[in-house]
Structure formats: structure tokens, C-alpha cells
Scaffold this motif. Structure first.
Motif, PDB file in Angstrom:
ATOM      1  N   UNK A   8     -10.896  40.100  34.330  1.00 33.13           N
ATOM      2  CA  UNK A   8     -10.675  39.333  33.101  1.00 33.13           C
ATOM      3  C   UNK A   8     -11.187  40.186  31.942  1.00 33.13           C
ATOM      4  N   UNK A   9     -10.340  40.369  30.935  1.00 34.25           N
ATOM      5  CA  UNK A   9     -10.727  41.099  29.731  1.00 34.25           C
ATOM      6  C   UNK A   9     -10.204  40.311  28.539  1.00 34.25           C
ATOM      7  N   UNK A  10     -11.101  39.668  27.831  1.00 41.70           N
ATOM      8  CA  UNK A  10     -10.722  38.843  26.677  1.00 41.70           C
ATOM      9  C   UNK A  10     -11.382  39.418  25.427  1.00 41.70           C
ATOM     10  N   UNK A  11     -10.558  39.925  24.534  1.00 39.65           N
ATOM     11  CA  UNK A  11     -11.051  40.405  23.240  1.00 39.65           C
ATOM     12  C   UNK A  11     -12.021  41.561  23.326  1.00 39.65           C
ATOM     13  N   UNK A  12     -11.835  42.451  24.309  1.00 43.60           N
ATOM     14  CA  UNK A  12     -12.789  43.548  24.488  1.00 43.60           C
ATOM     15  C   UNK A  12     -12.120  44.912  24.594  1.00 43.60           C
ATOM     16  N   UNK A  13     -10.871  45.043  24.189  1.00 47.97           N
ATOM     17  CA  UNK A  13     -10.178  46.326  24.308  1.00 47.97           C
ATOM     18  C   UNK A  13     -10.833  47.437  23.513  1.00 47.97           C
ATOM     19  N   UNK A  14     -11.601  47.097  22.501  1.00 46.04           N
ATOM     20  CA  UNK A  14     -12.248  48.108  21.684  1.00 46.04           C
ATOM     21  C   UNK A  14     -13.217  48.965  22.489  1.00 46.04           C
ATOM     22  N   UNK A  15     -13.619  48.494  23.673  1.00 42.95           N
ATOM     23  CA  UNK A  15     -14.525  49.253  24.528  1.00 42.95           C
ATOM     24  C   UNK A  15     -13.920  50.613  24.877  1.00 42.95           C
ATOM     25  N   UNK A  16     -12.607  50.698  24.994  1.00 44.85           N
ATOM     26  CA  UNK A  16     -11.949  51.927  25.415  1.00 44.85           C
ATOM     27  C   UNK A  16     -11.385  52.750  24.261  1.00 44.85           C
ATOM     28  N   UNK A  17     -11.624  52.353  23.052  1.00 46.37           N
ATOM     29  CA  UNK A  17     -11.076  53.074  21.911  1.00 46.37           C
ATOM     30  C   UNK A  17     -12.156  53.625  21.009  1.00 46.37           C
ATOM     31  N   UNK A  18     -11.753  54.001  19.795  1.00 46.75           N
ATOM     32  CA  UNK A  18     -12.741  54.510  18.839  1.00 46.75           C
ATOM     33  C   UNK A  18     -13.715  53.414  18.442  1.00 46.75           C
ATOM     34  N   UNK A  19     -14.888  53.783  17.946  1.00 47.97           N
ATOM     35  CA  UNK A  19     -15.849  52.767  17.512  1.00 47.97           C
ATOM     36  C   UNK A  19     -15.231  51.839  16.462  1.00 47.97           C
ATOM     37  N   UNK A  21     -16.461  50.657  13.925  1.00 48.87           N
ATOM     38  CA  UNK A  21     -16.833  51.110  12.585  1.00 48.87           C
ATOM     39  C   UNK A  21     -15.867  52.152  12.028  1.00 48.87           C
ATOM     40  N   UNK A  22     -15.093  52.794  12.895  1.00 46.81           N
ATOM     41  CA  UNK A  22     -14.134  53.811  12.450  1.00 46.81           C
ATOM     42  C   UNK A  22     -12.899  53.181  11.806  1.00 46.81           C
ATOM     43  N   UNK A  23     -12.749  51.860  11.924  1.00 40.03           N
ATOM     44  CA  UNK A  23     -11.621  51.125  11.321  1.00 40.03           C
ATOM     45  C   UNK A  23     -10.282  51.735  11.718  1.00 40.03           C
ATOM     46  N   UNK A  24     -10.150  52.071  12.982  1.00 39.00           N
ATOM     47  CA  UNK A  24      -8.915  52.621  13.520  1.00 39.00           C
ATOM     48  C   UNK A  24      -8.148  51.520  14.255  1.00 39.00           C
ATOM     49  N   UNK A  25      -6.856  51.737  14.508  1.00 39.37           N
ATOM     50  CA  UNK A  25      -6.101  50.736  15.274  1.00 39.37           C
ATOM     51  C   UNK A  25      -6.736  50.507  16.647  1.00 39.37           C
ATOM     52  N   UNK A  63      -8.951  41.837   4.714  1.00 38.86           N
ATOM     53  CA  UNK A  63     -10.033  41.072   5.336  1.00 38.86           C
ATOM     54  C   UNK A  63     -10.481  41.676   6.666  1.00 38.86           C
ATOM     55  N   UNK A  64      -9.649  42.537   7.231  1.00 40.90           N
ATOM     56  CA  UNK A  64      -9.963  43.155   8.521  1.00 40.90           C
ATOM     57  C   UNK A  64     -10.301  44.626   8.273  1.00 40.90           C
ATOM     58  N   UNK A  65      -9.501  45.545   8.787  1.00 43.19           N
ATOM     59  CA  UNK A  65      -9.820  46.967   8.615  1.00 43.19           C
ATOM     60  C   UNK A  65      -9.089  47.610   7.445  1.00 43.19           C
ATOM     61  N   UNK A  66      -8.142  46.873   6.855  1.00 38.92           N
ATOM     62  CA  UNK A  66      -7.338  47.451   5.785  1.00 38.92           C
ATOM     63  C   UNK A  66      -6.106  48.166   6.283  1.00 38.92           C
TER      64      UNK A  66
END
Length: 156
Positions: A8-19, A21-25, A63-66
């Protein structure tokens, strides 16, 4: 690592991407590949992630990352998982009521903190600012534009 039957992975995909704070996709692809690698063939994944539920507006992206490319649509997410080792056995999108409840719960937590601490507490000004900022970001920004997709997947 031994493959498993269910993840189960809910709302945690950022674990595998850039930080964050980098405001990346959001790196959905890295997440999907990593999650697929955890499962044996026939294993199941419940994958929930933020998606654009309508075209991103300047208010929503501000309101999000721009970035308009910060999130995928649900259709794009379904295509991505199908192209990367999964059969889709279910798709569900959170309703506006569900999303409002989620966001309101986050804001209520801050309101409760303010109600249970003295107004002159050393953290009160920051918590109050966080509450007001979050309320404005959601209500005047991404409400009705950002949503949540829940996919039930089978590893091919």
C-alpha cells in the motif's frame, strides 16, 4: 529482497523522487518502478496519489509548487502504471467531499493546537500563520483542481 504479495502506497511517491523542497514534478515513474520491484507476479498494490482533477490554474499552481507539470492527471497515471508492469483492476477518485474532509482535518489539527495553547505561546504565531496560509492555499488555490486517485493494481 524477497518480493511480497501486497503493498500500500498512499500519497508517498515523493520518497522516490527529488526532495519536496526542490519543487520539482512528482516522480511517479520512479515510484511505480520501485513499487513494482517490491511485488511478486500477481501481487497487489493499492496506489493513491495526488492528481490534477481539472486543468491546473495559476491560483492552484501558485498555492503548490508553482508548476503546471507537478502532477499528472488520473488518466496519465493509469497509462503510466499500465506501461510499467501493472494491470489496473480498479480506479477510484476521491470526491470533493472526501478531499474537503481531508484538508479540513489538517486545518482542524492546527485550530485545536491554537485552542489548547496560550495565545502568547512561543509557537502560536507560527501555527496561526500556517493555518491561515493553508486555508488560503486550499480554498483560494487548489480546491477543485487537485484531487486524489486510488488505483488497485496487479503486478504483471
Amino acid at each position: 529482497m524477497q518480493a511480497t504479495d501486497a503493498v500500500v502506497c498512499i500519497g508517498a511517491s515523493q520518497v522516490w523522487g527529488p526532495p519536496v523542497e526542490a519543487a520539482q514534478p512528482l516522480d511517479y515513474l520512479a515510484a511505480v518502478i520501485a513499487l513494482r520491484d517490491l511485488l511478486r507476479r500477481g501481487g497487489r498494490l493499492v496506489y493513491g496519489e495526488a492528481v490534477w482533477c481539472s486543468a491546473p490554474t495559476p491560483e492552484a499552481t501558485a498555492a503548490l509548487s508553482g508548476r503546471d507539470d507537478e502532477f499528472l492527471t488520473a488518466d496519465e497515471l493509469v497509462h503510466l502504471v499500465r506501461m510499467n508492469g501493472f494491470t489496473v483492476s480498479g480506479v477510484d477518485l476521491a470526491s470533493q467531499d472526501e478531499w474537503d474532509n481531508f484538508e479540513s482535518g489538517y486545518m482542524r489539527r492546527l485550530e485545536r493546537w491554537l485552542a489548547t495553547h496560550p495565545a502568547d505561546h512561543s509557537d502560536a504565531a507560527e501555527v496561526r500563520k500556517q493555518l491561515l496560509d493553508q486555508r488560503a492555499r486550499y480554498l483560494d488555490g487548489y480546491r477543485g483542481v487537485l484531487g486524489m486517485a486510488y488505483l488497485t493494481l496487479v503486478a504483471a
